[in-house]
Design a protein around this motif. Sequence first.
Motif, PDB file in Angstrom:
ATOM      1  N   THR A 137     -48.774 -74.932-126.277  1.00  0.00           N
ATOM      2  CA  THR A 137     -48.659 -74.118-125.070  1.00  0.00           C
ATOM      3  C   THR A 137     -49.692 -73.004-125.024  1.00  0.00           C
ATOM      4  N   GLY A 138     -50.753 -73.111-125.804  1.00  0.00           N
ATOM      5  CA  GLY A 138     -51.791 -72.087-125.769  1.00  0.00           C
ATOM      6  C   GLY A 138     -51.541 -70.985-126.780  1.00  0.00           C
ATOM      7  N   ILE A 139     -52.134 -69.839-126.537  1.00  0.00           N
ATOM      8  CA  ILE A 139     -52.028 -68.713-127.461  1.00  0.00           C
ATOM      9  C   ILE A 139     -50.589 -68.213-127.507  1.00  0.00           C
ATOM     10  N   PRO A 140     -49.979 -68.123-128.685  1.00  0.00           N
ATOM     11  CA  PRO A 140     -48.593 -67.654-128.763  1.00  0.00           C
ATOM     12  C   PRO A 140     -48.476 -66.158-128.494  1.00  0.00           C
ATOM     13  N   HIS A 141     -47.324 -65.758-128.011  1.00  0.00           N
ATOM     14  CA  HIS A 141     -47.067 -64.334-127.815  1.00  0.00           C
ATOM     15  C   HIS A 141     -46.186 -63.806-128.940  1.00  0.00           C
ATOM     16  N   LEU A 142     -45.882 -62.543-128.866  1.00  0.00           N
ATOM     17  CA  LEU A 142     -45.137 -61.878-129.941  1.00  0.00           C
ATOM     18  C   LEU A 142     -43.798 -62.550-130.202  1.00  0.00           C
ATOM     19  N   GLY A 143     -43.104 -62.943-129.137  1.00  0.00           N
ATOM     20  CA  GLY A 143     -41.816 -63.607-129.318  1.00  0.00           C
ATOM     21  C   GLY A 143     -41.946 -64.913-130.070  1.00  0.00           C
ATOM     22  N   ASN A 144     -42.984 -65.709-129.744  1.00  0.00           N
ATOM     23  CA  ASN A 144     -43.226 -66.957-130.481  1.00  0.00           C
ATOM     24  C   ASN A 144     -43.483 -66.683-131.953  1.00  0.00           C
ATOM     25  N   PRO A 175     -45.817 -64.440-114.379  1.00  0.00           N
ATOM     26  CA  PRO A 175     -47.117 -64.195-113.738  1.00  0.00           C
ATOM     27  C   PRO A 175     -47.743 -62.861-114.141  1.00  0.00           C
ATOM     28  N   ASP A 176     -46.958 -61.968-114.722  1.00  0.00           N
ATOM     29  CA  ASP A 176     -47.448 -60.643-115.112  1.00  0.00           C
ATOM     30  C   ASP A 176     -47.913 -60.677-116.563  1.00  0.00           C
ATOM     31  N   ILE A 177     -49.229 -60.622-116.766  1.00  0.00           N
ATOM     32  CA  ILE A 177     -49.750 -60.706-118.131  1.00  0.00           C
ATOM     33  C   ILE A 177     -49.407 -59.470-118.950  1.00  0.00           C
ATOM     34  N   GLN A 178     -49.005 -58.386-118.286  1.00  0.00           N
ATOM     35  CA  GLN A 178     -48.614 -57.178-119.006  1.00  0.00           C
ATOM     36  C   GLN A 178     -47.217 -57.295-119.604  1.00  0.00           C
ATOM     37  N   SER A 179     -46.534 -58.386-119.316  1.00  0.00           N
ATOM     38  CA  SER A 179     -45.157 -58.553-119.797  1.00  0.00           C
ATOM     39  C   SER A 179     -45.087 -59.092-121.215  1.00  0.00           C
ATOM     40  N   PRO A 234     -36.976 -56.413-118.972  1.00  0.00           N
ATOM     41  CA  PRO A 234     -36.225 -56.585-120.216  1.00  0.00           C
ATOM     42  C   PRO A 234     -34.879 -57.284-120.060  1.00  0.00           C
ATOM     43  N   THR A 235     -34.633 -57.871-118.889  1.00  0.00           N
ATOM     44  CA  THR A 235     -33.457 -58.734-118.745  1.00  0.00           C
ATOM     45  C   THR A 235     -33.823 -60.189-118.999  1.00  0.00           C
ATOM     46  N   SER A 236     -35.119 -60.461-119.180  1.00  0.00           N
ATOM     47  CA  SER A 236     -35.604 -61.821-119.423  1.00  0.00           C
ATOM     48  C   SER A 236     -36.402 -61.854-120.724  1.00  0.00           C
ATOM     49  N   LYS A 237     -36.456 -63.005-121.321  1.00  0.00           N
ATOM     50  CA  LYS A 237     -37.217 -63.139-122.561  1.00  0.00           C
ATOM     51  C   LYS A 237     -38.718 -63.070-122.285  1.00  0.00           C
ATOM     52  N   MET A 238     -39.468 -62.702-123.299  1.00  0.00           N
ATOM     53  CA  MET A 238     -40.925 -62.727-123.198  1.00  0.00           C
ATOM     54  C   MET A 238     -41.374 -64.172-123.031  1.00  0.00           C
ATOM     55  N   SER A 239     -42.221 -64.414-122.039  1.00  0.00           N
ATOM     56  CA  SER A 239     -42.575 -65.796-121.718  1.00  0.00           C
ATOM     57  C   SER A 239     -44.004 -65.895-121.203  1.00  0.00           C
ATOM     58  N   LYS A 240     -44.642 -67.011-121.531  1.00  0.00           N
ATOM     59  CA  LYS A 240     -45.984 -67.273-121.020  1.00  0.00           C
ATOM     60  C   LYS A 240     -45.968 -67.654-119.550  1.00  0.00           C
ATOM     61  N   SER A 241     -44.816 -68.059-119.048  1.00  0.00           N
ATOM     62  CA  SER A 241     -44.746 -68.487-117.651  1.00  0.00           C
ATOM     63  C   SER A 241     -44.666 -67.310-116.684  1.00  0.00           C
TER      64      SER A 241
END
Length: 393
Positions: free
Chosen positions: A61-68, A265-269, A256-263
Amino acid sequence: MLSLRRQVHRTAPRWLPSCQNQGPIRSNIAHTRAVNTTIEVTKSRNGDSSPRVVFSGIQPTGIPHLGNYLGALSNWVKLQKNAGPEDELIFSIVGWHALTLPQDPVALRAARSDMLSVLLAIGIDPNRSIVFHQDQNLHHTELCWILNCVTPLGKLRRMTTWKARLAASRNANDESEVDESLLNAGLFTYPVLQAADILAYRATHVPVGEDQRQHLELSRDIADIFNRTFNQGPPLFPLPECVITPSKRVLSLKDPTSKMSKSSPDIQSRILLTDTGAQIRAKIRGAVTDSIQGVTYDPVNRPGTSNLLTILAACTDREVLDVAKTYQHKGHGQLKTDVADAVEELFKHPRSEFEKIRGEASYLLKIAKDGAERAMTRSERTLLEVRSRIGLS
């Protein structure tokens, strides 16, 4: 149709949940200190102490984020570190699972390479573990077809993820009835491919997050059905055991009611492994908190503040309530500064390794080729026996 794709993407099938906050050649295992609980592959239910075969997969899924990273990826490294000398560890980048949703071929090709680079950068050692691209071993799809032919339709219809996708289809089209015709067959049968991924190596242990427990139970059911149906000699497949990976649920910095996700649209999230120190600090400074004085851990009433405390605790290998106590008389400004510093400390080494490895195309091709050959050697033994038992050899 575009609306449907957006809805389905949020419930896309995952192998080891790459977008779920459970959820690796270099000596950087020490940098994967994010999970508090030591992960060990324990004795099986019958007390057997024979060598374990651990299998898990992750989508490209590309570059992982902190949650991954705090979830699946760091747990894989801990499994590798704590495995016994005779244990086998098999980690796969599951490209075929990615095809259950529309993919851009160029982007998918890059994502496959990037995910392999990430696994090597954070500490997965190809000399200790088998790391490979699932789509380079055709035994997975051969076994999947065979298992499809013994898997009851009703078991697949009971999968909660399939029900969620049907609900997404209905909501996207404002229909009173669920429209299955808008979903592809791969979305329905991918749990069987997941079972084939596991059973091709006769895995005994599978690290998963809670959201994948039902799929692993299905894999056990399918293994049992095959063993009972084709029972010439001892059971062919062990019933794989679930290794629940301890993790912190990292939430979106903007919602912060939703998990960190690559999907989103806000890259600052989200914070990506490739973010610079300056980008990390900017994203943390902009994280949603609240106007309440002081810092306390209250996920229900203060989700944004609690999310930052969770991140800080995970990055520093501490309990979140202990971390919260040290901020009782401090403000959000200090908390955000400390969180940004901790994330940067956690990411700086694997980020540097990733940037080095990412550009070594010939090296990545060699690792992928060697890993696929080792995986196929292992799975060929299983498929020979499968073919014999079902009458195809």
